[in-house]
Each structure stands twice: as C-alpha cells, then as structure tokens.
Design a protein around this motif. Structure first.
Motif, mmCIF file in Angstrom:
data_model
loop_
_atom_site.group_PDB
_atom_site.id
_atom_site.type_symbol
_atom_site.label_atom_id
_atom_site.label_comp_id
_atom_site.label_asym_id
_atom_site.label_seq_id
_atom_site.Cartn_x
_atom_site.Cartn_y
_atom_site.Cartn_z
ATOM 1 N N SER A 285 0.827 -1.207 0.000
ATOM 2 C CA SER A 285 0.000 0.000 0.000
ATOM 3 C C SER A 285 0.860 1.254 0.000
ATOM 4 C CB SER A 285 -0.933 0.004 1.218
ATOM 5 O OG SER A 285 -1.850 -1.067 1.172
ATOM 6 N N TYR A 286 1.830 1.314 0.900
ATOM 7 C CA TYR A 286 2.674 2.500 0.982
ATOM 8 C C TYR A 286 3.572 2.652 -0.244
ATOM 9 C CZ TYR A 286 1.198 3.315 5.764
ATOM 10 O OH TYR A 286 0.445 3.596 6.874
ATOM 11 N N LEU A 287 4.019 1.547 -0.798
ATOM 12 C CA LEU A 287 4.823 1.600 -2.009
ATOM 13 C C LEU A 287 3.990 2.136 -3.168
ATOM 14 C CD1 LEU A 287 7.569 1.008 -3.237
ATOM 15 C CD2 LEU A 287 6.832 -1.340 -3.650
ATOM 16 N N TYR A 288 2.754 1.711 -3.248
ATOM 17 C CA TYR A 288 1.859 2.212 -4.301
ATOM 18 C C TYR A 288 1.601 3.708 -4.127
ATOM 19 C CZ TYR A 288 -2.428 2.929 -6.981
ATOM 20 O OH TYR A 288 -3.377 3.411 -7.852
ATOM 21 N N LEU A 289 1.320 4.146 -2.900
ATOM 22 C CA LEU A 289 1.042 5.559 -2.635
ATOM 23 C C LEU A 289 2.253 6.435 -2.974
ATOM 24 C CD1 LEU A 289 -0.777 5.170 0.806
ATOM 25 C CD2 LEU A 289 -1.841 5.583 -1.427
ATOM 26 N N ALA A 290 3.445 5.980 -2.622
ATOM 27 C CA ALA A 290 4.654 6.743 -2.920
ATOM 28 C C ALA A 290 4.914 6.801 -4.420
ATOM 29 C CB ALA A 290 5.852 6.124 -2.199
ATOM 30 N N SER A 291 4.749 5.674 -5.098
ATOM 31 C CA SER A 291 5.023 5.638 -6.533
ATOM 32 C C SER A 291 3.993 6.452 -7.323
ATOM 33 C CB SER A 291 5.037 4.192 -7.031
ATOM 34 O OG SER A 291 3.790 3.563 -6.825
ATOM 35 N N LYS A 292 2.766 6.579 -6.806
ATOM 36 C CA LYS A 292 1.784 7.430 -7.474
ATOM 37 C C LYS A 292 2.229 8.881 -7.466
ATOM 38 C CE LYS A 292 -1.823 6.756 -8.919
ATOM 39 N NZ LYS A 292 -2.269 6.526 -10.317
ATOM 40 N N GLY A 293 2.813 9.325 -6.357
ATOM 41 C CA GLY A 293 3.309 10.691 -6.283
ATOM 42 C C GLY A 293 4.509 10.917 -7.184
ATOM 43 N N GLY A 295 5.331 9.090 -9.729
ATOM 44 C CA GLY A 295 4.880 8.923 -11.106
ATOM 45 C C GLY A 295 4.213 10.180 -11.642
ATOM 46 N N TYR A 296 3.431 10.851 -10.805
ATOM 47 C CA TYR A 296 2.795 12.102 -11.220
ATOM 48 C C TYR A 296 3.830 13.194 -11.458
ATOM 49 C CZ TYR A 296 -0.149 16.275 -11.136
ATOM 50 O OH TYR A 296 -0.750 17.465 -11.446
ATOM 51 N N ALA A 297 4.867 13.203 -10.633
ATOM 52 C CA ALA A 297 5.875 14.261 -10.724
ATOM 53 C C ALA A 297 6.849 14.055 -11.882
ATOM 54 C CB ALA A 297 6.648 14.364 -9.410
ATOM 55 N N PHE A 298 7.187 12.790 -12.179
ATOM 56 C CA PHE A 298 8.275 12.539 -13.127
ATOM 57 C C PHE A 298 7.910 11.646 -14.314
ATOM 58 C CE2 PHE A 298 10.354 13.071 -8.904
ATOM 59 C CZ PHE A 298 11.014 14.272 -9.181
ATOM 60 N N HIS A 299 6.787 10.952 -14.258
ATOM 61 C CA HIS A 299 6.485 9.973 -15.313
ATOM 62 C C HIS A 299 5.087 10.165 -15.905
ATOM 63 C CE1 HIS A 299 10.130 7.714 -14.396
ATOM 64 N NE2 HIS A 299 9.801 7.763 -13.113
ATOM 65 N N LYS A 300 4.631 11.393 -15.995
ATOM 66 C CA LYS A 300 3.355 11.713 -16.633
ATOM 67 C C LYS A 300 2.201 10.902 -16.033
ATOM 68 C CE LYS A 300 5.540 13.010 -21.004
ATOM 69 N NZ LYS A 300 5.609 12.776 -22.473
ATOM 70 N N ASN A 301 2.208 10.840 -14.736
ATOM 71 C CA ASN A 301 1.152 10.185 -13.957
ATOM 72 C C ASN A 301 1.102 8.672 -14.143
ATOM 73 O OD1 ASN A 301 -0.752 10.524 -11.963
ATOM 74 N ND2 ASN A 301 -2.446 10.954 -13.349
ATOM 75 N N ARG A 302 2.214 8.066 -14.602
ATOM 76 C CA ARG A 302 2.326 6.608 -14.684
ATOM 77 C C ARG A 302 3.253 6.141 -13.571
ATOM 78 N NH1 ARG A 302 2.549 7.956 -20.304
ATOM 79 N NH2 ARG A 302 4.822 7.917 -20.182
ATOM 80 N N HIS A 303 2.722 5.319 -12.681
ATOM 81 C CA HIS A 303 3.459 5.003 -11.461
ATOM 82 C C HIS A 303 4.361 3.779 -11.576
ATOM 83 C CE1 HIS A 303 0.454 1.852 -10.996
ATOM 84 N NE2 HIS A 303 1.146 1.354 -9.987
ATOM 85 N N LYS A 304 4.225 2.981 -12.636
ATOM 86 C CA LYS A 304 4.938 1.709 -12.714
ATOM 87 C C LYS A 304 6.450 1.889 -12.685
ATOM 88 C CE LYS A 304 1.406 -1.097 -14.970
ATOM 89 N NZ LYS A 304 1.091 -2.019 -16.091
ATOM 90 N N ASN A 305 6.961 2.877 -13.389
ATOM 91 C CA ASN A 305 8.413 3.102 -13.394
ATOM 92 C C ASN A 305 8.919 3.592 -12.039
ATOM 93 O OD1 ASN A 305 8.585 2.389 -16.110
ATOM 94 N ND2 ASN A 305 8.258 4.482 -16.817
ATOM 95 N N ALA A 306 8.083 4.374 -11.350
ATOM 96 C CA ALA A 306 8.496 4.935 -10.060
ATOM 97 C C ALA A 306 8.546 3.883 -8.960
ATOM 98 C CB ALA A 306 7.552 6.060 -9.658
ATOM 99 N N VAL A 307 7.821 2.771 -9.138
ATOM 100 C CA VAL A 307 7.802 1.727 -8.109
ATOM 101 C C VAL A 307 9.206 1.216 -7.827
ATOM 102 C CG1 VAL A 307 7.068 -0.648 -7.633
ATOM 103 C CG2 VAL A 307 5.430 1.008 -8.524
#
Length: 366
Positions: A285-293, A295-307
């Motif tokens: 859960s926390y990993l998903y929440l962090a990667s969403k942020g 991902g929004y900041a650096f990957h055009k709102n795609r969180h998969k790369n930020a995970v």
C-alpha cells in the motif's frame, strides 16, 4: 484521474484501508502503550481510533471538493504548481519513509523469532520483490489482494481468544489509574500501528460513487482496525502482569509460544506466518502511494516506473538502523511528522480551497 479499469468498490476500499492500517506495528502495540498507560493502554487505542476518525472526516471533506482528482492532482489548483510539486515530493518521501519502517520492523521481528542467522538484507530483498510485483499493478488488483488477505484476521482473533483461559482481569484495575495525561501520551505511541487512513488522499478518485459512500467505508475500516487493535492490547494486558508486559517487546508472540497443540507445536510461528501477509499488504500500500506521487511528478502520472526506485529507497531506509535505539528513533520521527501529513497539511488545503474558492467543476468531473 481514474479510468473504468482502475476503480474499486466501497467494500474494497474498506479492506484496503484496514490492511494498510494494521500493518506491522500490531505485534509491539501492547508493549508500546503499556510503557506509559500501563493497564489503561486499551483506552489509548480507543482514543487514537477516535482521533483518526476525525482526521478521516477532514480528509474526506477535502477530497470531496475534488472528487475525480487525487491529492497530487488537485494541489496545483490550490497552491500553484511549484509549491504543489514540492509537497508532492514531500508526501512521496513520507510514504517511502513509512514503507521503510514497515520493512525494518518486519525484518527485525523475523530475524529475532525465526531466521536469526539470515542476513537482514535477504529478508528485505524478499519483501521488496513482492512489493514491486504487486505495487506495479492498478489499484483494483491491489485491493482484491487486500480483500483476500483480510480474512486471515479471523485466525488471529481465534488464536488470541485461546489466551482467555489464563487471564486475570485485576491486571487492568482500577480503570483509569494511570491518569488522563498518560493515556493521551500512550495514544500517540499507538499511532504508528494505526497509520494508513491517509491513503484516502490518493485513492479517493478511484472509489466508485465516491461522494456518497467513502466516509462510511472509511469509518467501517477504522472501526474494524481500532476494535482489533484494542482487543489484542486488552488481551495482552489481562494475560501478562503489569511487571511482565514492560519487558516483553512482542507480547502476542510470547503468549502464543506457551500454547501447544498435537498438530501445531509452535503457535507463535503459525501466528507469524499469517502476520507476514499483513506486513506485505501494508508495505504494498505505501509503495503504491509513494510511486503514485513520484509517477505524477516525473512519469506523466504513470506510477509503474516509479515503483522501482521507491522500493529501493524503502530498502535502504530499512538497512540503515543498526541498533534498537536507532530503530526507535526512526519510528519516533515518522510518528511525529505524520501529524503534518494527515492533519495539518490537509486542513490547510481545505481552508485555502474555501478561501480561494477552489473546487472542481461538475462539468470537469464528469
């Protein structure tokens, strides 16, 4: 903004928040509150549950003004893009920090109880691998996993009920003897074990019919998490004497270790095998929440790369503390700073949204 394939039901929201809340701090919660409130520790868990309910209402009121946007998406409308970018990173670091603490407590308990000679980095690597595998998926898949795992809570309750053959209610009497101040102080110690409700800031737009039933679903999740935590704390307080519980870091495990069955000799290890699943869901859960942020900041709102790099950051945080004192300091820091992220900042944003008349238009939401 949510799509049709990435929404969850209100029931799934309840289980998602419940699984995120109970986390890894459940095992040490009785010890943490008993250090300050002694036999009144169970009152402290009820008190923090009530405080969390107030914060849930605050977060719901804020998200309700932007029903199809997450925290990361509506902050620029209130405070501007530069400042919102800073707070997006700040929230991402906050979720990474909690994820790191989850990893740290998980590896520490497993090292102490099961694999005492296994390197801590190996246990952390296993958890990080599972976290990456699940957190890269959309919220619907993650929520379904949380729903499935939640049914294991009945086993935890059943195991805890076995202790009622060896209780002494006098250990918590007279009720309130610790004083109101100590009960309030102990409730702050219980906060780390009850965090997770702030996930609503991010996942609100993904809930179907979110303006009508989210508050109810969140309240049910908090009620279940508070009831379970209070029940386990109360059980430990009436099983162990006031002197014993002050020297037992994980009372639940020590309590179950004394019970044996013909089929299951070590109930504490059986309990741990179930508890690990709760640790996994909390970390995911926390990993998903962090990667969403991120991902929004650096990957055009795609969180998969930020995970990937969010998980690596969590791993490094878990590897850093080299003593129990360092672990306690990190947990204390996360607990104290969390007030800003689930109370102070949302309250400020809510007030600014009213003062500046910022609200998502219905035509935009539709």
């Amino acid at each position: 903004m949510a799509t049709k394939n990435s929404t969850i039901t209100q029931g799934q929201l309840t289980f998602f928040i419940f699984q995120t809340q109970i986390g890894v701090g459940l095992l040490s919660l009785p010890f943490a509150v008993a250090k300050i409130a002694h036999g009144d520790g169970w009152i402290s868990t009820l008190l923090i549950g009530f405080f969390i309910q107030l914060c849930i209402f605050l977060i719901w009121a804020l998200n309700r003004r932007f029903p199809t946007l997450s925290l990361y998406e509506f902050m620029p409308q209130i405070i501007g893009k530069p400042v919102a970018f800073f707070f997006t990173l700040l929230y991402s670091l906050y979720f990474i920090g909690i994820g790191g603490v989850v990893l740290l407590l998980f590896s520490n308990i497993i090292n102490n109880w099961v694999f005492d000679v296994t390197p801590r980095w190996a246990l952390i690597l296993l958890m990080v691998s599972a976290g990456i595998y699940l957190a890269r998926e959309n919220i619907r898949i993650i929520a379904r996993f949380h729903v499935f795992i939640s049914f294991f809570a009945f086993i935890l309750i059943f195991l805890a009920c076995m202790a009622y053959a060896h209780i002494d209610i006098r250990y918590i009497l007279p009720i309130g003897h610790s004083g109101a101040l100590n009960i309030i102080k102990a409730s702050s110690e219980a906060l780390l074990s009850m965090l997770g409700f702030e996930a609503l800031l991010v996942i609100f737009p993904y809930v179907e019919n979110n303006e009508k039933g989210v508050l109810k679903a969140m309240s049910i999740a908090n009620l279940i998490a508070t009831s379970l935590s209070t029940f386990l704390v109360f059980t430990c307080l009436i099983v162990f004497s006031p002197q014993e519980i002050l020297v037992i870091p994980q009372p639940m495990l020590y309590m179950l270790k004394s019970f044996t069955f013909t089929v299951i000799e070590r109930l504490d290890l059986f309990f741990l095998s179930i508890w690990i699943t709760f640790a996994v869901t909390s970390f995911v859960s926390y990993l998903y929440l962090a990667s969403k942020g991120l991902g929004y900041a650096f990957h055009k709102n795609r969180h998969k790369n930020a995970v990937w790099y969010a998980a690596i950051a969590c791993g490094f945080i878990a590897l850093y503390p080299d003593s129990q004192l360092a672990i306690n300091r990190l947990a204390f820091f996360i607990t104290r700073t969390s007030f800003a992220f689930f109370a102070a900042i949302p309250l400020t944003l809510l007030l600014l949204s009213y003062v500046l008349r910022k609200k998502e238009r219905k035509d935009t939401a539709s």
